[in-house]
Design a protein around this motif. Structure first.
Motif, PDB file in Angstrom:
ATOM      1  N   TYR A  37       0.832  -1.204   0.000  1.00  0.00           N
ATOM      2  CA  TYR A  37       0.000   0.000   0.000  1.00  0.00           C
ATOM      3  C   TYR A  37       0.868   1.256   0.000  1.00  0.00           C
ATOM      4  O   TYR A  37       0.644   2.179  -0.788  1.00  0.00           O
ATOM      5  N   GLU A  38       1.859   1.291   0.866  1.00  0.00           N
ATOM      6  CA  GLU A  38       2.732   2.467   0.963  1.00  0.00           C
ATOM      7  C   GLU A  38       3.512   2.694  -0.330  1.00  0.00           C
ATOM      8  O   GLU A  38       3.706   3.834  -0.745  1.00  0.00           O
ATOM      9  N   LYS A  41       0.997   4.183  -2.777  1.00  0.00           N
ATOM     10  CA  LYS A  41       0.689   5.542  -2.326  1.00  0.00           C
ATOM     11  C   LYS A  41       1.845   6.484  -2.651  1.00  0.00           C
ATOM     12  O   LYS A  41       1.633   7.586  -3.169  1.00  0.00           O
ATOM     13  N   ASN A  42       3.069   6.041  -2.396  1.00  0.00           N
ATOM     14  CA  ASN A  42       4.250   6.857  -2.693  1.00  0.00           C
ATOM     15  C   ASN A  42       4.343   7.169  -4.186  1.00  0.00           C
ATOM     16  O   ASN A  42       4.700   8.284  -4.576  1.00  0.00           O
ATOM     17  N   ASP A  45       1.849   9.890  -4.909  1.00  0.00           N
ATOM     18  CA  ASP A  45       2.306  11.157  -4.312  1.00  0.00           C
ATOM     19  C   ASP A  45       3.409  11.789  -5.166  1.00  0.00           C
ATOM     20  O   ASP A  45       3.412  12.999  -5.400  1.00  0.00           O
ATOM     21  N   THR A  64      -5.365  -3.142 -10.143  1.00  0.00           N
ATOM     22  CA  THR A  64      -5.718  -3.206  -8.735  1.00  0.00           C
ATOM     23  C   THR A  64      -6.649  -4.384  -8.467  1.00  0.00           C
ATOM     24  O   THR A  64      -6.972  -5.141  -9.386  1.00  0.00           O
ATOM     25  N   ARG A  97      -7.173  -0.523  -1.296  1.00  0.00           N
ATOM     26  CA  ARG A  97      -7.063   0.723  -0.527  1.00  0.00           C
ATOM     27  C   ARG A  97      -6.256   1.757  -1.301  1.00  0.00           C
ATOM     28  O   ARG A  97      -6.591   2.944  -1.324  1.00  0.00           O
ATOM     29  N   ALA A  98      -5.186   1.314  -1.940  1.00  0.00           N
ATOM     30  CA  ALA A  98      -4.344   2.237  -2.710  1.00  0.00           C
ATOM     31  C   ALA A  98      -5.101   2.803  -3.911  1.00  0.00           C
ATOM     32  O   ALA A  98      -4.922   3.979  -4.257  1.00  0.00           O
ATOM     33  N   TYR A 101      -7.217   5.545  -2.612  1.00  0.00           N
ATOM     34  CA  TYR A 101      -6.367   6.696  -2.302  1.00  0.00           C
ATOM     35  C   TYR A 101      -6.041   7.469  -3.582  1.00  0.00           C
ATOM     36  O   TYR A 101      -6.148   8.694  -3.625  1.00  0.00           O
ATOM     37  N   ALA A 102      -5.644   6.753  -4.619  1.00  0.00           N
ATOM     38  CA  ALA A 102      -5.266   7.387  -5.880  1.00  0.00           C
ATOM     39  C   ALA A 102      -6.452   8.134  -6.497  1.00  0.00           C
ATOM     40  O   ALA A 102      -6.286   9.251  -7.009  1.00  0.00           O
ATOM     41  N   LEU A 105      -6.902  11.325  -4.549  1.00  0.00           N
ATOM     42  CA  LEU A 105      -5.779  12.238  -4.764  1.00  0.00           C
ATOM     43  C   LEU A 105      -5.853  12.930  -6.122  1.00  0.00           C
ATOM     44  O   LEU A 105      -5.609  14.132  -6.225  1.00  0.00           O
TER      45      LEU A 105
END
Length: 153
Positions: A37-38, A41-42, A45, A64, A97-98, A101-102, A105
């Motif tokens: 996930y991180e 997410k990174n 970002d 996904t 989850r990612a 998030y995307a 964002l």
């Protein structure tokens, strides 16, 4: 750096969950889910930050899966018992989850678009339990999959 150096405008993002965790032998499956996930997410970002500098339009197709953990948690009667570390299908849930998030964002950023591609059945499945079988010498092939007693109608 690759986003800046290549000027890539179309990106296909696919990730893998480190299962079993080779990078950290003592890590739980939930921790492996969090690492994936991180990482995703990174990426998003950084994509946003790079876009803020060069304003280059980009489209990302992210392979996904569903966030089974959230689906299970939101169900009045959970259908999957969590593992000892609390995870529920961690190799799906982190990606799901990612993806959410995307979407959040990028939804208000002009020039960055996203397609979430959800294919829970991979071509490699055809090499094992769902291998296509010749159908009496015909050109078509029959793919069989076990659904138990459930109807798929």
């Amino acid at each position: 750096r690759a986003l800046i150096d290549t000027g890539a405008r179309n990106i296909f993002l696919v990730t893998t969950t480190d299962l079993p965790p080779e990078s950290a032998a003592s890590a739980s499956l939930k921790e492996c889910e969090e690492l994936e996930y991180e990482s995703i997410k990174n990426f998003f970002d950084v994509l946003k930050a790079v876009h803020g500098k060069n304003r280059l339009e980009r489209h990302v197709v992210f392979s996904t899966l569903d966030d089974v953990q959230s689906i299970n948690d939101d169900s009045p009667i959970p259908f999957i018992k969590p593992l000892d570390d609390g995870s529920v299908v961690p190799h799906y849930s982190g990606k799901g989850r990612a993806g959410r998030y995307a979407l959040r964002l990028l939804e208000s950023i002009d020039g960055l678009t996203l397609t979430l591609l959800t294919l829970p059945f991979l071509h490699s499945n055809f090499l094992a339990s769902t291998i296509p079988l010749p159908d009496g010498g015909n050109i078509q092939w029959t793919i069989s999959a076990c659904f138990g007693d459930a109807s798929i109608d």
